[in-house]
Design an enzyme around this catalytic site. Sequence first.
Site, PDB file in Angstrom:
ATOM      1  N   LYS A 160       0.828  -1.206   0.000  1.00 23.45           N
ATOM      2  CA  LYS A 160       0.000   0.000   0.000  1.00 23.45           C
ATOM      3  C   LYS A 160       0.862   1.256   0.000  1.00 23.45           C
ATOM      4  CE  LYS A 160      -0.891  -0.579   4.979  1.00 23.45           C
ATOM      5  NZ  LYS A 160      -1.960  -0.813   5.988  1.00 23.45           N
ATOM      6  N   ARG A 175     -11.857  -0.489  13.566  1.00 24.31           N
ATOM      7  CA  ARG A 175     -11.502   0.886  13.910  1.00 24.31           C
ATOM      8  C   ARG A 175     -11.803   1.098  15.392  1.00 24.31           C
ATOM      9  NH1 ARG A 175     -11.075   5.686  11.395  1.00 24.31           N
ATOM     10  NH2 ARG A 175      -9.507   4.501  10.228  1.00 24.31           N
ATOM     11  N   ARG A 198     -14.859  -3.341  10.032  1.00 24.12           N
ATOM     12  CA  ARG A 198     -15.186  -3.091   8.625  1.00 24.12           C
ATOM     13  C   ARG A 198     -14.831  -4.347   7.838  1.00 24.12           C
ATOM     14  NH1 ARG A 198     -11.512   2.023   8.747  1.00 24.12           N
ATOM     15  NH2 ARG A 198     -10.390   0.445   9.957  1.00 24.12           N
ATOM     16  N   ARG A 229     -10.276  -5.498   0.819  1.00 33.45           N
ATOM     17  CA  ARG A 229     -10.267  -4.316   1.670  1.00 33.45           C
ATOM     18  C   ARG A 229     -11.569  -4.206   2.457  1.00 33.45           C
ATOM     19  NH1 ARG A 229      -9.453  -0.043  -2.971  1.00 33.45           N
ATOM     20  NH2 ARG A 229     -11.083  -1.407  -3.793  1.00 33.45           N
ATOM     21  N   ASP A 277      -6.378   1.146  13.682  1.00 28.97           N
ATOM     22  CA  ASP A 277      -6.890   0.076  12.826  1.00 28.97           C
ATOM     23  C   ASP A 277      -6.231  -1.224  13.259  1.00 28.97           C
ATOM     24  OD1 ASP A 277      -8.406   1.898  11.499  1.00 28.97           O
ATOM     25  OD2 ASP A 277      -7.176   1.952   9.682  1.00 28.97           O
ATOM     26  N   GLU A 332      -2.601   0.457  11.307  1.00 30.83           N
ATOM     27  CA  GLU A 332      -2.446   1.891  11.072  1.00 30.83           C
ATOM     28  C   GLU A 332      -2.839   2.645  12.337  1.00 30.83           C
ATOM     29  OE1 GLU A 332      -4.413   3.503   7.650  1.00 30.83           O
ATOM     30  OE2 GLU A 332      -3.710   1.909   6.314  1.00 30.83           O
TER      31      GLU A 332
END
Length: 321
Positions: free
Chosen positions: A162, A212, A227, A235, A275, A283
């Site tokens: 990424k 999250r 998610r 993703r 994340d 992240e």
Amino acid sequence: MKLLFVADPIESFKTYKDTTFAMMREAARRGHTLQVCEPRDLVWGRGSRVVARRCRTVILTGREQADWFAVVAKGEVALADTDAVLMRKDPPFDAEYIYATHLLQQAERDGARVFNKPSALRDHPEKLAILEFPEWIGPTLVTREAEAVRAFHAEHGDIILKPLDGMGGMGIFRVGPDGLNLGSITETLTRDGSTTVMVQRFLPEIVHGDKRILIIGGVPVPFCLARIPQGSEVRGNLAAGGKGVAQPLSARDREIAETLGPVLAARGLLLIGLDVIGDCVTEINVTSPTCFQEIQQQTGFDVAAVFVDALEAAVAARRAA
């Protein structure tokens, strides 16, 4: 209080899910004044303070989408004349974003109170901030060298690549054990070795969601938003079609949040979005963390109210300092 939101054009907000809108709605409910501008409106000249050249004072109409706000005043506003400035510009975390943080830091020298703290925003780019906490992340490589990417793939077999400045799942690729298109993907993302990328081992726990976890004032919100990727998509990002499912924090989630949260909050990060996939942090989001509304809609937990509580307390503390 007078609150100045530095954000993307508010005309683009999807009010049914936008977190900045949720903040504004709760602040307005408490009687705070709402002002808005974009980063491009920030101006400084020698001998003067940082101002928002095209600042708008708005009220909320209670209506849907296109006319959800009304402008009641326009003009130039010095950031130090507000009670709090909230930097809510979405990524990319590019040069213009960094320049905006320098202007916001100058506004701090004028006396402005900025959240999240501009220097902390610069020091914690959302992909790279995890490097400080290797014990909480999975196998990760940061490089621009194709050979290093090939070696990482040979070691781990199934990887994610990424860019460092994206958001919403933009530019994320998975390469499986067969290595199909690894060279082409690496060339594309690194721009033939001129741009640095992040490579991580693929975490199969993504099927249960990319969680999250929100941290406000160093304290984790008790619910996260998992998610979950849909169909053949790898993703989980909502912007990439992921399904958001709110759920209580697991013991591991809470351990991560309660360890990292106070450390990051002490640096001036009032709002953080971790994340987490499985047991690993992937992240640390600090620019404009989202998911307030999805969590509230599914659990009843009012994240925006907790945030404005923390904002009011932080403003009071800085005034007293």
